[in-house]
Design a protein around this motif. Structure first.
Motif, PDB file in Angstrom:
ATOM      1  N   GLY A  70      -5.844  -3.771   0.402  1.00 41.49           N
ATOM      2  CA  GLY A  70      -6.263  -3.167  -0.864  1.00 41.49           C
ATOM      3  C   GLY A  70      -5.634  -3.863  -2.056  1.00 41.49           C
ATOM      4  N   ALA A  71      -4.360  -4.207  -1.934  1.00 41.87           N
ATOM      5  CA  ALA A  71      -3.676  -4.915  -3.032  1.00 41.87           C
ATOM      6  C   ALA A  71      -4.281  -6.285  -3.241  1.00 41.87           C
ATOM      7  CB  ALA A  71      -2.183  -5.036  -2.741  1.00 41.87           C
ATOM      8  N   ARG A  72      -4.637  -6.948  -2.156  1.00 42.71           N
ATOM      9  CA  ARG A  72      -5.252  -8.274  -2.292  1.00 42.71           C
ATOM     10  C   ARG A  72      -6.579  -8.186  -3.044  1.00 42.71           C
ATOM     11  NH1 ARG A  72      -3.360  -8.642   3.054  1.00 42.71           N
ATOM     12  NH2 ARG A  72      -5.477  -8.453   3.886  1.00 42.71           N
TER      13      ARG A  72
ATOM     14  N   VAL B  81      -4.593  -2.033 -16.118  1.00 45.93           N
ATOM     15  CA  VAL B  81      -4.797  -0.648 -15.671  1.00 45.93           C
ATOM     16  C   VAL B  81      -5.124  -0.602 -14.183  1.00 45.93           C
ATOM     17  CG1 VAL B  81      -6.306   1.378 -15.910  1.00 45.93           C
ATOM     18  CG2 VAL B  81      -5.420   0.218 -17.949  1.00 45.93           C
ATOM     19  N   LEU B  82      -5.974  -1.476 -13.739  1.00 48.79           N
ATOM     20  CA  LEU B  82      -6.357  -1.533 -12.323  1.00 48.79           C
ATOM     21  C   LEU B  82      -5.143  -1.762 -11.427  1.00 48.79           C
ATOM     22  CD1 LEU B  82      -8.785  -1.598 -10.329  1.00 48.79           C
ATOM     23  CD2 LEU B  82      -8.853  -4.062 -10.702  1.00 48.79           C
ATOM     24  N   THR B  83      -4.318  -2.746 -11.783  1.00 49.36           N
ATOM     25  CA  THR B  83      -3.155  -3.058 -10.944  1.00 49.36           C
ATOM     26  C   THR B  83      -2.075  -1.995 -11.067  1.00 49.36           C
ATOM     27  OG1 THR B  83      -2.303  -4.493 -12.704  1.00 49.36           O
ATOM     28  CG2 THR B  83      -3.564  -5.548 -10.931  1.00 49.36           C
ATOM     29  N   LEU B  84      -1.927  -1.402 -12.243  1.00 52.35           N
ATOM     30  CA  LEU B  84      -0.938  -0.330 -12.409  1.00 52.35           C
ATOM     31  C   LEU B  84      -1.320   0.875 -11.554  1.00 52.35           C
ATOM     32  CD1 LEU B  84       1.586   0.734 -13.868  1.00 52.35           C
ATOM     33  CD2 LEU B  84       0.053   1.596 -15.654  1.00 52.35           C
ATOM     34  N   VAL B  85      -2.575   1.267 -11.600  1.00 51.81           N
ATOM     35  CA  VAL B  85      -3.037   2.408 -10.794  1.00 51.81           C
ATOM     36  C   VAL B  85      -2.863   2.107  -9.310  1.00 51.81           C
ATOM     37  CG1 VAL B  85      -5.092   3.735 -10.126  1.00 51.81           C
ATOM     38  CG2 VAL B  85      -4.589   3.330 -12.549  1.00 51.81           C
ATOM     39  N   ALA B  86      -3.197   0.893  -8.906  1.00 52.52           N
ATOM     40  CA  ALA B  86      -3.045   0.528  -7.484  1.00 52.52           C
ATOM     41  C   ALA B  86      -1.580   0.527  -7.072  1.00 52.52           C
ATOM     42  CB  ALA B  86      -3.664  -0.839  -7.236  1.00 52.52           C
ATOM     43  N   SER B  87      -0.707   0.025  -7.943  1.00 57.92           N
ATOM     44  CA  SER B  87       0.725  -0.030  -7.613  1.00 57.92           C
ATOM     45  C   SER B  87       1.343   1.345  -7.560  1.00 57.92           C
ATOM     46  CB  SER B  87       1.468  -0.881  -8.659  1.00 57.92           C
ATOM     47  OG  SER B  87       1.035  -2.217  -8.600  1.00 57.92           O
ATOM     48  N   VAL B  88       1.006   2.209  -8.518  1.00 58.04           N
ATOM     49  CA  VAL B  88       1.527   3.555  -8.533  1.00 58.04           C
ATOM     50  C   VAL B  88       0.927   4.376  -7.405  1.00 58.04           C
ATOM     51  CG1 VAL B  88       1.622   5.694  -9.888  1.00 58.04           C
ATOM     52  CG2 VAL B  88       2.068   3.514 -10.991  1.00 58.04           C
ATOM     53  N   GLY B  89      -0.343   4.186  -7.157  1.00 56.74           N
ATOM     54  CA  GLY B  89      -1.038   4.945  -6.117  1.00 56.74           C
ATOM     55  C   GLY B  89      -0.518   4.666  -4.712  1.00 56.74           C
ATOM     56  N   ARG B  90      -0.018   3.439  -4.524  1.00 51.02           N
ATOM     57  CA  ARG B  90       0.544   3.110  -3.208  1.00 51.02           C
ATOM     58  C   ARG B  90       1.883   3.780  -2.981  1.00 51.02           C
ATOM     59  NH1 ARG B  90       2.190  -1.934  -1.460  1.00 51.02           N
ATOM     60  NH2 ARG B  90       2.496  -2.597  -3.572  1.00 51.02           N
ATOM     61  N   GLY B  91       2.522   4.157  -4.074  1.00 50.36           N
ATOM     62  CA  GLY B  91       3.810   4.841  -3.953  1.00 50.36           C
ATOM     63  C   GLY B  91       4.876   3.888  -3.903  1.00 50.36           C
TER      64      GLY B  91
END
Length: 147
Positions: A76-78, A137-147
């Motif tokens: 998902g991060a990739r 915003v996309l990467t911040l949400v993904a980074s925060v969402g992963r915990g």
């Protein structure tokens, strides 16, 4: 992850600086300077020397997004950083156009041509803001969402 921070920090800085420029600097400087020659001189002085700083920031974004794509085990991060990478490359391309084509032409523009140059610069600035901001915003949400 350190690579995520290496990406998110310059993305936040670039997004924030574009927001400030579009929302504060450009409108207020246009209201403050009644004389068009003074406005142009001010905007040129303000922009002077920023080309290499912005390119360095873009380089960090592109390098860190690429490193995350290569090193991260989470698929998902990739994908997210792949999208962000494409957005950042597009924003950098717009910036390169503005920096090496728009500004040199603008410096030598006739006074009656300046409003069109300002309009085109504002359009380019909004495009950069949208591209970099969307990646941030996309990467911040993904980074925060992963915990």
């Amino acid at each position: 992850m350190i690579l995520e921070a290496a990406y998110l920090l310059p993305a936040a800085v670039w997004t924030g600086s574009m927001t400030y420029s579009l929302a504060v600097v450009q409108p207020r400087s246009a209201r403050f300077f009644r004389d068009d020659d003074q406005l142009e001189e001010f905007l040129t002085v303000l922009a002077h020397g920023n080309r290499w700083r912005v390119l360095a920031m873009a380089g960090v974004l592109i390098a860190s997004a690429t490193a995350i794509i290569v090193a991260c085990p989470w698929a998902g991060a990739r994908v997210v950083y792949g999208i962000a990478l494409a957005l950042d490359v597009a924003a950098t391309a717009v910036f390169v156009h503005v920096s090496w084509r728009h500004w040199p032409a603008r410096v030598f523009a006739l006074p009656e041509e300046r409003p069109d140059f300002r309009r085109r610069l504002k359009t380019s600035a909004r495009a950069i803001w949208l591209l970099v901001g969307a990646g941030f915003v996309l990467t911040l949400v993904a980074s925060v969402g992963r915990g």
